[in-house]
Write a protein that holds these residues in place. Structure first.
Motif, PDB file in Angstrom:
ATOM      1  N   ASN A 143      -8.468  10.358  -1.795  1.00 22.40           N
ATOM      2  CA  ASN A 143      -7.897  11.162  -0.602  1.00 22.40           C
ATOM      3  C   ASN A 143      -7.529  10.149   0.524  1.00 22.40           C
ATOM      4  OD1 ASN A 143      -7.302  13.545  -2.253  1.00 22.40           O
ATOM      5  ND2 ASN A 143      -9.474  14.133  -1.669  1.00 22.40           N
ATOM      6  N   ASP A 144      -8.842   9.465   0.809  1.00 20.63           N
ATOM      7  CA  ASP A 144      -8.668   8.537   1.959  1.00 20.63           C
ATOM      8  C   ASP A 144      -7.752   7.729   1.795  1.00 20.63           C
ATOM      9  OD1 ASP A 144     -10.221   7.354   4.436  1.00 20.63           O
ATOM     10  OD2 ASP A 144      -9.784   5.622   3.086  1.00 20.63           O
ATOM     11  N   ARG A 145      -7.589   6.736   0.644  1.00 21.33           N
ATOM     12  CA  ARG A 145      -6.542   5.875   0.295  1.00 21.33           C
ATOM     13  C   ARG A 145      -5.106   6.488   0.487  1.00 21.33           C
ATOM     14  NH1 ARG A 145      -9.744   3.049   2.061  1.00 21.33           N
ATOM     15  NH2 ARG A 145     -10.476   1.324   1.263  1.00 21.33           N
ATOM     16  N   LEU A 146      -4.995   7.554  -0.164  1.00 25.16           N
ATOM     17  CA  LEU A 146      -3.555   8.135  -0.090  1.00 25.16           C
ATOM     18  C   LEU A 146      -3.107   8.243   1.373  1.00 25.16           C
ATOM     19  CD1 LEU A 146      -1.255   8.942  -1.997  1.00 25.16           C
ATOM     20  CD2 LEU A 146      -2.127  11.259  -2.111  1.00 25.16           C
ATOM     21  N   ALA A 147      -4.097   9.314   2.094  1.00 22.43           N
ATOM     22  CA  ALA A 147      -3.858   9.551   3.355  1.00 22.43           C
ATOM     23  C   ALA A 147      -3.387   8.304   4.249  1.00 22.43           C
ATOM     24  CB  ALA A 147      -5.043  10.212   4.025  1.00 22.43           C
ATOM     25  N   LYS A 148      -4.153   7.471   4.209  1.00 20.81           N
ATOM     26  CA  LYS A 148      -3.767   5.999   4.878  1.00 20.81           C
ATOM     27  C   LYS A 148      -2.291   5.622   4.364  1.00 20.81           C
ATOM     28  CE  LYS A 148      -7.853   3.667   5.745  1.00 20.81           C
ATOM     29  NZ  LYS A 148      -8.758   4.907   5.646  1.00 20.81           N
ATOM     30  N   THR A 149      -1.834   5.691   3.137  1.00 21.55           N
ATOM     31  CA  THR A 149      -0.518   5.465   2.674  1.00 21.55           C
ATOM     32  C   THR A 149       0.728   6.163   3.218  1.00 21.55           C
ATOM     33  OG1 THR A 149      -1.571   4.738   0.511  1.00 21.55           O
ATOM     34  CG2 THR A 149       0.902   5.024   0.448  1.00 21.55           C
ATOM     35  N   LEU A 150       0.132   7.699   3.265  1.00 20.85           N
ATOM     36  CA  LEU A 150       1.238   8.538   3.575  1.00 20.85           C
ATOM     37  C   LEU A 150       1.507   8.352   5.249  1.00 20.85           C
ATOM     38  CD1 LEU A 150       0.014  11.860   1.758  1.00 20.85           C
ATOM     39  CD2 LEU A 150       2.065  10.275   1.374  1.00 20.85           C
ATOM     40  N   VAL A 209      -4.572  16.644   1.818  1.00 20.44           N
ATOM     41  CA  VAL A 209      -4.565  15.265   2.264  1.00 20.44           C
ATOM     42  C   VAL A 209      -3.777  15.124   3.489  1.00 20.44           C
ATOM     43  CG1 VAL A 209      -3.233  12.934   1.712  1.00 20.44           C
ATOM     44  CG2 VAL A 209      -4.941  14.228   0.010  1.00 20.44           C
ATOM     45  N   VAL A 210      -2.695  16.147   3.566  1.00 19.97           N
ATOM     46  CA  VAL A 210      -2.030  15.964   4.679  1.00 19.97           C
ATOM     47  C   VAL A 210      -2.736  16.401   6.143  1.00 19.97           C
ATOM     48  CG1 VAL A 210      -1.524  18.371   4.834  1.00 19.97           C
ATOM     49  CG2 VAL A 210       0.129  16.828   5.763  1.00 19.97           C
ATOM     50  N   ASP A 211      -3.912  16.686   6.270  1.00 17.96           N
ATOM     51  CA  ASP A 211      -4.806  17.189   7.093  1.00 17.96           C
ATOM     52  C   ASP A 211      -5.562  15.984   7.452  1.00 17.96           C
ATOM     53  OD1 ASP A 211      -4.548  20.051   7.729  1.00 17.96           O
ATOM     54  OD2 ASP A 211      -5.699  20.221   5.587  1.00 17.96           O
ATOM     55  N   PHE A 212      -5.711  15.045   6.582  1.00 23.52           N
ATOM     56  CA  PHE A 212      -6.344  13.822   6.731  1.00 23.52           C
ATOM     57  C   PHE A 212      -5.369  12.865   7.467  1.00 23.52           C
ATOM     58  CE2 PHE A 212      -8.938  14.580   2.781  1.00 23.52           C
ATOM     59  CZ  PHE A 212      -9.741  15.442   3.757  1.00 23.52           C
ATOM     60  N   VAL A 213      -3.924  13.171   7.060  1.00 27.47           N
ATOM     61  CA  VAL A 213      -3.058  12.272   7.627  1.00 27.47           C
ATOM     62  C   VAL A 213      -2.974  12.592   9.047  1.00 27.47           C
ATOM     63  CG1 VAL A 213      -0.518  11.961   7.492  1.00 27.47           C
ATOM     64  CG2 VAL A 213      -1.513  12.148   5.650  1.00 27.47           C
ATOM     65  N   PHE A 214      -3.046  13.776   9.499  1.00 25.54           N
ATOM     66  CA  PHE A 214      -2.671  14.251  10.827  1.00 25.54           C
ATOM     67  C   PHE A 214      -3.845  14.479  11.770  1.00 25.54           C
ATOM     68  CE2 PHE A 214       1.238  16.232   8.975  1.00 25.54           C
ATOM     69  CZ  PHE A 214       1.883  15.246   9.206  1.00 25.54           C
ATOM     70  N   GLY A 215      -5.115  14.262  10.948  1.00 23.17           N
ATOM     71  CA  GLY A 215      -6.472  14.308  11.517  1.00 23.17           C
ATOM     72  C   GLY A 215      -6.912  15.571  12.076  1.00 23.17           C
ATOM     73  N   ASN A 216      -6.582  16.411  11.156  1.00 15.84           N
ATOM     74  CA  ASN A 216      -6.586  17.985  11.408  1.00 15.84           C
ATOM     75  C   ASN A 216      -8.107  18.346  10.964  1.00 15.84           C
ATOM     76  OD1 ASN A 216      -6.699  20.879  11.337  1.00 15.84           O
ATOM     77  ND2 ASN A 216      -4.742  20.952  10.549  1.00 15.84           N
ATOM     78  N   LEU A 246      -1.207   1.848  -2.704  1.00 16.89           N
ATOM     79  CA  LEU A 246      -0.908   2.702  -3.680  1.00 16.89           C
ATOM     80  C   LEU A 246      -1.683   1.978  -4.956  1.00 16.89           C
ATOM     81  CD1 LEU A 246       2.556   4.045  -3.312  1.00 16.89           C
ATOM     82  CD2 LEU A 246       0.368   5.368  -3.208  1.00 16.89           C
ATOM     83  N   ASP A 247      -1.308   0.838  -5.313  1.00 21.33           N
ATOM     84  CA  ASP A 247      -1.920   0.182  -6.459  1.00 21.33           C
ATOM     85  C   ASP A 247      -3.497   0.262  -6.419  1.00 21.33           C
ATOM     86  OD1 ASP A 247       0.631  -0.488  -7.431  1.00 21.33           O
ATOM     87  OD2 ASP A 247       0.419  -2.754  -6.623  1.00 21.33           O
ATOM     88  N   LEU A 248      -4.137   0.470  -5.494  1.00 25.92           N
ATOM     89  CA  LEU A 248      -5.693   0.669  -5.609  1.00 25.92           C
ATOM     90  C   LEU A 248      -6.052   2.056  -6.187  1.00 25.92           C
ATOM     91  CD1 LEU A 248      -6.654  -0.815  -2.203  1.00 25.92           C
ATOM     92  CD2 LEU A 248      -6.943  -1.974  -4.266  1.00 25.92           C
ATOM     93  N   ILE A 249      -5.021   3.181  -6.148  1.00 21.85           N
ATOM     94  CA  ILE A 249      -5.458   4.515  -6.579  1.00 21.85           C
ATOM     95  C   ILE A 249      -5.064   4.559  -8.007  1.00 21.85           C
ATOM     96  CG2 ILE A 249      -5.091   6.766  -5.761  1.00 21.85           C
ATOM     97  CD1 ILE A 249      -3.733   5.847  -3.234  1.00 21.85           C
ATOM     98  N   HIS A 250      -6.185   4.481  -8.782  1.00 23.96           N
ATOM     99  CA  HIS A 250      -5.923   4.318 -10.345  1.00 23.96           C
ATOM    100  C   HIS A 250      -7.048   4.724 -11.031  1.00 23.96           C
ATOM    101  CE1 HIS A 250      -8.008   0.740 -11.041  1.00 23.96           C
ATOM    102  NE2 HIS A 250      -7.420   0.203  -9.777  1.00 23.96           N
ATOM    103  N   PRO A 251      -6.840   5.214 -12.536  1.00 24.39           N
ATOM    104  CA  PRO A 251      -8.094   5.951 -12.961  1.00 24.39           C
ATOM    105  C   PRO A 251      -9.206   4.805 -13.261  1.00 24.39           C
ATOM    106  CG  PRO A 251      -5.985   6.595 -13.926  1.00 24.39           C
ATOM    107  CD  PRO A 251      -5.548   5.397 -13.165  1.00 24.39           C
ATOM    108  N   TYR A 252      -8.630   3.608 -13.244  1.00 24.73           N
ATOM    109  CA  TYR A 252      -9.817   2.505 -13.497  1.00 24.73           C
ATOM    110  C   TYR A 252     -10.747   2.074 -12.244  1.00 24.73           C
ATOM    111  CZ  TYR A 252      -6.999   2.805 -17.706  1.00 24.73           C
ATOM    112  OH  TYR A 252      -6.342   3.275 -18.673  1.00 24.73           O
ATOM    113  N   VAL A 253     -10.359   2.611 -11.009  1.00 24.39           N
ATOM    114  CA  VAL A 253     -11.254   2.240  -9.931  1.00 24.39           C
ATOM    115  C   VAL A 253     -12.545   2.326  -9.947  1.00 24.39           C
ATOM    116  CG1 VAL A 253     -10.676   4.162  -8.708  1.00 24.39           C
ATOM    117  CG2 VAL A 253     -11.169   2.105  -7.513  1.00 24.39           C
ATOM    118  N   ASN A 254     -13.249   1.472  -9.383  1.00 25.34           N
ATOM    119  CA  ASN A 254     -14.817   1.526  -9.397  1.00 25.34           C
ATOM    120  C   ASN A 254     -15.173   1.824  -8.240  1.00 25.34           C
ATOM    121  OD1 ASN A 254     -17.406   1.668 -10.376  1.00 25.34           O
ATOM    122  ND2 ASN A 254     -17.593  -0.334 -11.051  1.00 25.34           N
ATOM    123  N   VAL A 255     -15.895   3.105  -8.022  1.00 27.49           N
ATOM    124  CA  VAL A 255     -16.485   3.500  -6.530  1.00 27.49           C
ATOM    125  C   VAL A 255     -17.920   3.944  -6.988  1.00 27.49           C
ATOM    126  CG1 VAL A 255     -14.109   3.775  -5.482  1.00 27.49           C
ATOM    127  CG2 VAL A 255     -15.576   5.547  -5.992  1.00 27.49           C
TER     128      VAL A 255
END
Length: 323
Positions: free
Chosen positions: A212-219, A86-93, A256-265
């Motif tokens: 991973n996308d949502r957490l990278a945005k959060t971080l 996820v850190v690679d997405f944070v830094f665009g690596n 962060l509240d969007l990242i949970h086991p009941y999310v539907n994608v």
């Protein structure tokens, strides 16, 4: 020290290995999930970098690798940050190799050099030039202990392959001059199919992409707001996310509240909320037999087709709609 591994079985290890396993850098990996943020949306996606590191070491051992290469295998991931790639997405690596960039400093600032020195091993010689450890790492599309272990471990843990299939594959695997080969095209076809279950079906699963996308945005936002700094990434997953939660920042908590086991994608190429291309990861094992060494794709049209499909999917990427 007796190690029990769900893939390879039970092994007694040397004192130097025991001390390295008990060191902080290796123990920290118990809190680093291999699949990044995936465990936040699916608790069953719970393989850790610790389990993988032990597995890589044991696979090298099974194939006759030296104790030095086993140690290199055990320690190859100690610089992985919280939530792995996820850190690679944070830094665009795009190379997804941030952990490799900081490996020297993470190891050098730890007790690892002292432990190795105690047993007359030179840390720099053993760990800072992995080109000599040809069982541990090989450029794609070849097999190597790192690539083989994370594929077998994830797919076995997540119920996509059986223990019997894993054992049959390991029985077909052999090391020749420090490199990994298969004896049969059947084993090669099975592993290629299993590998793409991992790097295409699992890595590019819409739920994985979303988390991973949502957490990278959060971080990234937390860094921009100076609520965390780069050193926090060397904590465990839960410690980093809990630090952000305790800041009680409304904007951060909303994501962060969007990242949970009941999310539907779901995957939707027309009405999508995010699109992510994956690093191209292809596999084409070499077969060693009476005709010498040949690529699996030369011997198998099926392997060739699987490789083409995996390449096309990696280039196309995953389109995710949040329902």
């Amino acid at each position: 020290m007796l190690l029990s591994d769900e893939i390879y079985g039970d092994f007694r290890v040397e004192k130097v290995v025991e001390e390295l396993i008990n060191s902080f850098p290796v123990q920290r990996l118990k809190g680093i999930h291999q699949g990044g943020a995936g465990y936040l949306v699916n608790p069953d996606w719970n393989v850790t970098r610790y389990e993988h590191s032990i597995g890589v070491m044991l696979l090298i051992r099974i194939l006759g690798g030296s104790i030095k290469e086993q140690i290199a295998g055990l320690l190859h991931d100690v610089s992985h940050t919280a939530f792995s790639h996820v850190v690679d997405f944070v830094f665009g690596n795009q190379h997804e190799n941030y952990h490799e960039q900081i490996y020297h400093s993470v190891v050098g600032d730890s007790e690892i050099p002292e432990i190795l020195g105690k047993f007359s091993y030179n840390c720099e010689e053993l760990l800072f030039d992995d080109s000599k450890w040809t069982l541990l790492e090989q450029p794609a599309p070849e097999l190597c202990a790192d690539r083989v272990d994370y594929t077998l471990r994830d797919m076995y843990r997540y119920g996509h392959i059986s223990k019997q299939e894993v054992q049959a594959f390991l029985n077909d695997l052999q090391a020749v001059n420090g490199e990994m080969y298969l004896r049969s095209i059947n084993a090669a076809e099975w592993f290629v199919q299993t590998y793409y279950k991992e790097v295409i079906d699992f890595f590019m699963d819409p739920l994985n992409i979303f988390s991973n996308d949502r957490l990278a945005k959060t971080l990234k936002l937390a860094l921009d707001k100076q609520m965390i700094d780069i050193h926090d990434f060397l904590n465990e997953d839960d410690a980093l996310i809990n630090k952000i939660k305790t800041m009680e920042d409304e904007e951060l908590n909303e994501i962060l509240d969007l990242i949970h086991p009941y999310v539907n994608v779901q995957e939707d190429e027309v009405n999508y909320d995010l699109h992510r291309k994956s690093k191209v990861r292809l596999i084409d094992p070499s077969i060693i037999n009476g005709q010498g060494i040949q690529r699996a794709s030369v011997l198998s049209e099926r392997v060739k087709k699987m490789n083409n499909a995996a390449y096309e999917k990696s280039i196309k990427g995953t389109y995710v709609r949040i329902c």
